[in-house]
Design an enzyme around this catalytic site. Structure first.
Site, short mmCIF file in Angstrom:
data_model
loop_
_atom_site.label_atom_id
_atom_site.label_comp_id
_atom_site.label_asym_id
_atom_site.label_seq_id
_atom_site.Cartn_x
_atom_site.Cartn_y
_atom_site.Cartn_z
N HIS A 101 9.31 -0.40 8.41
CA HIS A 101 9.17 -0.01 9.81
C HIS A 101 10.07 -0.96 10.60
CE1 HIS A 101 5.07 0.81 8.16
NE2 HIS A 101 5.01 1.81 9.02
N ASP A 104 8.57 -4.31 11.12
CA ASP A 104 8.44 -5.23 9.99
C ASP A 104 9.64 -6.16 9.89
OD1 ASP A 104 6.34 -3.51 9.28
OD2 ASP A 104 7.63 -2.35 7.92
C1 XUL Z 1 -0.71 3.80 7.10
C2 XUL Z 1 0.46 4.12 6.28
C3 XUL Z 1 1.78 3.73 6.85
C4 XUL Z 1 2.84 4.72 6.58
C5 XUL Z 1 4.16 4.41 7.27
O1 XUL Z 1 -1.93 4.14 6.54
O2 XUL Z 1 0.33 4.65 5.21
O3 XUL Z 1 2.10 2.49 6.33
O4 XUL Z 1 3.11 4.83 5.23
O5 XUL Z 1 4.00 4.25 8.63
#
Ligand code: XUL
Ligand code: CO
Length: 435
Positions: A101, A104
């Site tokens: 993300h 991150d």
């Molecule tokens: C949350 C989840 C996230 C997604 C990406 O439960 O799975 O980490 O994979 O935003």
């Protein structure tokens, strides 16, 4: 130059099932060929940046348990140090892919322009590390759930300024993913849902989300991004109810907004469990619609009811998941992303490595069992036998006819079906031979 974070842990090698070395693979043999492809090509493992490097060990009752040299994560110098450590781990594991993300990898700046600058700077830095280590990007995504601006949703927020901020954020993350050669782009809508219907106009929120996703698809084509756009179902947590509830709900949503040929699904084991399904159910639903994109591999604690994002350790469960993946023709541009985190007491660098070794080994065992079942053909044969009646011209013709003519046939031929065994235990015993 090494950061020293992983001490004397060397590259993890395959040593075979008899090895007792906890820092070796017992089952994941990257180059071993199974059904015409190497294990590495089938599984396409990815490390999730957020769980291993951004999460600090907090839970609803307590804060940080991990003390890392890149903390606090509010500074660009330390973001680069975090990247250095991340790529050392990818190298130690020989992990072919990673996922991130925006939040991150870059420090949060509190406004869009500065977030964009830091995202550009850190993704340039990460691009150099990708070239040096050889790790590729499975997917990028925007974190539109942690910062307080997202508390009422991103594309579904009642405030159009939040919709605008979300559009700019996703554009920046798609640009960064494209720049780094990412093979997919993911949208998970943790705040796209509601806490209470008392303050929620569900119909217009869904329309905004559908329009937003169409803009994402348009932008993908505009910049020539060849990867798949994926949405990730989850029924709840953090929202009380999330619009992308499960695979079937997402497919209905995508059809309603004309996106069924443009968007696929990223399915997660723990989310399937939270939705009251098995992982293979979610995979089979997506596969039956040609919408299987990628998987987030983890496991959920069956007692807690929370999204615990643990590393997988249940080979029979994982085997059935890969069975349906192999049956559907594999993961294509998708992969096996470990959306999994060590427990908050597992504070050592060694724990980060060992958890991934275990996860990769469990997936390898599952894949091998799945391939063996498919090659043996027992389940497919049983399936074919169970539906054999539908092979006849008469049965097929019935689907082209109507209730009245079918009724005539039932009366004329005295059709009176004799129940047949579903043979579930026999099939379960069969599966047990392979796992
Ligand atoms: C949350 C989840 C996230 C997604 C990406 O439960 O799975 O980490 O994979 O935003
Ligand atoms: Co996930």
């Amino acid at each position: 130059m090494s950061t020293g974070f992983f001490g004397d842990i060397a590259q993890i090698k395959y040593e075979g099932a008899d090895s007792t070395n906890p820092m070796a693979f017992q089952h994941y043999n990257a180059d071993e060929v199974i059904m015409g492809k190497t294990m590495a090509e089938h599984l396409r493992f990815a490390v999730a940046y957020w769980h291993s490097f951004a999460w600090e060990g907090g839970d609803p009752f307590g804060g940080q348990t991990f003390v890392r040299p890149w903390h606090p994560q509010d500074d660009m110098g330390r973001a680069k140090m975090k990247a250095d450590v991340a790529f050392e781990m990818f190298d130690i594991l020989n992990a072919p892919y990673f996922c991130w993300h925006d939040a991150d990898i870059r420090p949060e700046q509190g406004n869009f322009a500065d977030n964009l600058n830091t995202l550009n700077e850190i993704t340039d830095y990460i691009g150099e590390k990708m070239d040096a280590v050889g790790t590729k990007l499975l997917w990028g995504t925007a974190n539109m759930f942690s910062h307080r601006r997202w508390m009422g949703g991103a594309s579904t927020n009642p405030d159009p300024d939040v919709f605008a901020f979300a559009a700019a954020t996703v554009k920046s993350c798609m640009d960064a993913t494209h720049k780094l050669g990412g093979e997919n782009y993911v949208l998970w809508g943790g705040r796209e849902g509601y806490e209470t219907l008392l303050n929620t106009d569900m119909g217009s929120e869904l329309d905004h989300m559908g329009r937003f996703l169409n803009m994402v698809v348009d932008y993908k084509h505009k910049i020539g991004f060849k990867g798949a756009i994926l949405v990730e179902p989850k029924p709840q947590e953090p929202s009380k109810h999330q619009y992308d509830y499960d695979a079937a709900t997402c497919i209905g949503f995508l059809r309603k907004y004309g996106l069924e040929n443009e968007v696929k699904l990223n399915l997660e084991q723990g989310h399937a469990i939270l939705a009251g399904h098995s992982f293979e159910h979610e995979i089979a639903v997506a596969a039956s619609e040609g919408m299987l994109g990628s998987i987030d591999m983890n496991r959920n604690d069956y007692q807690s009811g929370w999204d615990t994002d643990q590393f997988p350790n249940n080979v029979p469960e994982v085997a059935l998941a890969y069975y349906h993946i192999l049956k559907a023709g594999g993961l294509n541009s998708g992969g096996t992303n470990f959306d999994a985190k060590v427990r908050r007491q597992s504070i050592d660098a060694e724990d980060l490595i060992a958890s991934h070794i275990g996860g990769m080994d469990v997936c390898a065992r599952g894949l091998k069992a799945a391939a063996a079942m498919l090659e043996d053909g027992g389940l497919e044969e049983a399936l074919k036998a169970r539906y054999a009646g539908w092979e006849s011209a008469e049965a097929k013709g019935m689907l082209e006819s109507d209730l009245a003519s079918i009724t005539d046939r039932v009366l004329n031929e005295g059709i009176n079906p004799e129940p047949k065994s579903g043979r579930q235990e026999i099939l379960e015993n069969y599966v047990n031979r392979f796992v």
